[in-house]
Scaffold this motif. Structure first.
Motif, PDB file in Angstrom:
ATOM      1  N   PHE A  98       8.230  -8.377 -13.214  1.00 39.49           N
ATOM      2  CA  PHE A  98       9.271  -7.373 -13.168  1.00 39.49           C
ATOM      3  C   PHE A  98      10.367  -7.936 -12.265  1.00 39.49           C
ATOM      4  CE2 PHE A  98       6.524  -3.267 -13.769  1.00 39.49           C
ATOM      5  CZ  PHE A  98       6.257  -3.643 -15.079  1.00 39.49           C
ATOM      6  N   PRO A  99      11.613  -7.896 -12.692  1.00 39.00           N
ATOM      7  CA  PRO A  99      12.694  -8.413 -11.845  1.00 39.00           C
ATOM      8  C   PRO A  99      12.757  -7.680 -10.502  1.00 39.00           C
ATOM      9  CG  PRO A  99      13.477  -7.995 -14.069  1.00 39.00           C
ATOM     10  CD  PRO A  99      12.110  -7.393 -13.971  1.00 39.00           C
ATOM     11  N   GLN A 100      12.936  -8.448  -9.451  1.00 41.49           N
ATOM     12  CA  GLN A 100      13.071  -7.905  -8.103  1.00 41.49           C
ATOM     13  C   GLN A 100      14.324  -8.508  -7.476  1.00 41.49           C
ATOM     14  OE1 GLN A 100      11.064  -5.486  -7.149  1.00 41.49           O
ATOM     15  NE2 GLN A 100       9.743  -5.732  -8.930  1.00 41.49           N
ATOM     16  N   ARG A 101      15.019  -7.745  -6.675  1.00 38.09           N
ATOM     17  CA  ARG A 101      16.268  -8.234  -6.093  1.00 38.09           C
ATOM     18  C   ARG A 101      16.046  -9.462  -5.228  1.00 38.09           C
ATOM     19  NH1 ARG A 101      16.233  -6.882  -0.996  1.00 38.09           N
ATOM     20  NH2 ARG A 101      15.107  -5.049  -0.353  1.00 38.09           N
ATOM     21  N   PHE A 102      14.886  -9.561  -4.560  1.00 35.19           N
ATOM     22  CA  PHE A 102      14.632 -10.709  -3.702  1.00 35.19           C
ATOM     23  C   PHE A 102      14.325 -11.976  -4.498  1.00 35.19           C
ATOM     24  CE2 PHE A 102      10.751  -8.109  -3.818  1.00 35.19           C
ATOM     25  CZ  PHE A 102       9.822  -9.001  -4.314  1.00 35.19           C
ATOM     26  N   GLN A 103      14.195 -11.857  -5.829  1.00 36.96           N
ATOM     27  CA  GLN A 103      13.968 -13.024  -6.674  1.00 36.96           C
ATOM     28  C   GLN A 103      15.164 -13.292  -7.590  1.00 36.96           C
ATOM     29  OE1 GLN A 103       9.873 -11.898  -8.221  1.00 36.96           O
ATOM     30  NE2 GLN A 103       9.654 -14.113  -7.937  1.00 36.96           N
ATOM     31  N   GLU A 156       5.657  -0.515  -9.662  1.00 36.07           N
ATOM     32  CA  GLU A 156       7.030  -1.015  -9.600  1.00 36.07           C
ATOM     33  C   GLU A 156       7.091  -2.531  -9.434  1.00 36.07           C
ATOM     34  OE1 GLU A 156       9.922   0.676 -10.121  1.00 36.07           O
ATOM     35  OE2 GLU A 156       8.538   2.265 -10.732  1.00 36.07           O
ATOM     36  N   TYR A 157       5.982  -3.144  -9.085  1.00 31.47           N
ATOM     37  CA  TYR A 157       5.918  -4.593  -8.895  1.00 31.47           C
ATOM     38  C   TYR A 157       4.835  -5.148  -9.799  1.00 31.47           C
ATOM     39  CZ  TYR A 157       8.523  -3.521  -4.662  1.00 31.47           C
ATOM     40  OH  TYR A 157       9.461  -3.079  -3.783  1.00 31.47           O
ATOM     41  N   LEU A 158       5.123  -6.289 -10.438  1.00 39.92           N
ATOM     42  CA  LEU A 158       4.145  -6.894 -11.332  1.00 39.92           C
ATOM     43  C   LEU A 158       4.469  -8.369 -11.521  1.00 39.92           C
ATOM     44  CD1 LEU A 158       1.696  -6.268 -13.263  1.00 39.92           C
ATOM     45  CD2 LEU A 158       3.406  -6.157 -15.084  1.00 39.92           C
ATOM     46  N   TRP A 159       3.445  -9.207 -11.416  1.00 43.46           N
ATOM     47  CA  TRP A 159       3.585 -10.629 -11.664  1.00 43.46           C
ATOM     48  C   TRP A 159       2.404 -11.114 -12.486  1.00 43.46           C
ATOM     49  CZ3 TRP A 159       4.695  -8.423  -6.953  1.00 43.46           C
ATOM     50  CH2 TRP A 159       5.983  -8.613  -6.459  1.00 43.46           C
ATOM     51  N   ILE A 160       2.669 -11.936 -13.485  1.00 46.20           N
ATOM     52  CA  ILE A 160       1.625 -12.655 -14.213  1.00 46.20           C
ATOM     53  C   ILE A 160       1.712 -14.093 -13.724  1.00 46.20           C
ATOM     54  CG2 ILE A 160       0.783 -13.446 -16.461  1.00 46.20           C
ATOM     55  CD1 ILE A 160       2.004 -10.902 -17.677  1.00 46.20           C
ATOM     56  N   LEU A 161       0.606 -14.582 -13.185  1.00 47.24           N
ATOM     57  CA  LEU A 161       0.565 -15.898 -12.568  1.00 47.24           C
ATOM     58  C   LEU A 161      -0.433 -16.792 -13.300  1.00 47.24           C
ATOM     59  CD1 LEU A 161       0.276 -14.666  -8.866  1.00 47.24           C
ATOM     60  CD2 LEU A 161       2.379 -15.258 -10.112  1.00 47.24           C
ATOM     61  N   SER A 162      -0.181 -18.092 -13.243  1.00 47.45           N
ATOM     62  CA  SER A 162      -1.065 -19.056 -13.890  1.00 47.45           C
ATOM     63  C   SER A 162      -1.152 -20.316 -13.047  1.00 47.45           C
ATOM     64  CB  SER A 162      -0.523 -19.399 -15.287  1.00 47.45           C
ATOM     65  OG  SER A 162      -1.302 -20.413 -15.883  1.00 47.45           O
TER      66      SER A 162
END
Length: 180
Positions: A51-56, A139-145
């Motif tokens: 999910f897009p975040q302002r800090f990224q 509100e926060y979500l990341w898919i990591l590999s």
């Protein structure tokens, strides 16, 4: 007469809004994975989507590196290239603290004292080749590999599981991992 009509319409709108909120389906509490072996979780993770975040904002080739600190917390090093795959490297250092020692799946991450954010591991491959991290407010979500790219069928399966957990998967944005 007009003032009374406006008041009545205002009350009706408020009552309708409250009724909608009362009967709107609520997400169930977010479930994490049953257990995380923190030693296996350590190392480098590449962001596949999030999910897009302002800090990224403007980040390309985003990755996270985790390392156990002798004092028991996890050292966090997040990095990305700003504005392009060849842009300037930006690094953020932080700490993660386990909040549920029974599962090790609920952590609090801190990049700026005294603020901490939820880091809940909600999906994890048995071989620790991918992970999904979210927050209970969804509100926060990341898919990591562990790899810069992910098989499309696996990605679709992960996204379907995330949707079942009550996340708005339409917000997911694929990450650029074109850096060498």
């Amino acid at each position: 007469m007009r003032k009374q009509t406006k008041i009545l319409l205002g009350i009706a709108a408020l009552a309708g809004g409250l009724s909608f909120m009362a009967f709107r389906p609520q997400n169930e509490p977010l479930k994490t994975v049953a257990y995380v072996d923190l030693q296996k979780y350590m190392g480098t993770w590449y962001e596949i989507s999030a999910f897009p975040q302002r800090f990224q904002k403007g980040c390309h080739c985003t990755k996270a590196e985790y390392k156990m600190h002798p004092e028991g917390y996890v050292e966090v090093k997040n990095s990305c290239r700003k504005n392009s795959a060849t842009g300037e490297l930006e690094v953020a250092m932080g700490k993660a603290f386990v909040k549920d020692e029974r599962t090790n799946a609920k952590l609090k991450v801190q990049f700026f004292w005294p603020f901490k954010g939820d880091y809940w591991i909600i999906d994890l491959a048995p071989d620790y080749s991918y992970a999904v991290v979210g927050a209970p407010n969804r509100e926060y979500l990341w898919i990591l590999s562990r790899q810069k790219q992910m098989d499309q069928a696996l990605y679709n399966k992960i996204v379907a599981g995330i949707k079942e957990k009550g996340f708005d998967v339409s917000r997911l944005v694929l990450s650029d991992q074109s850096c060498n």
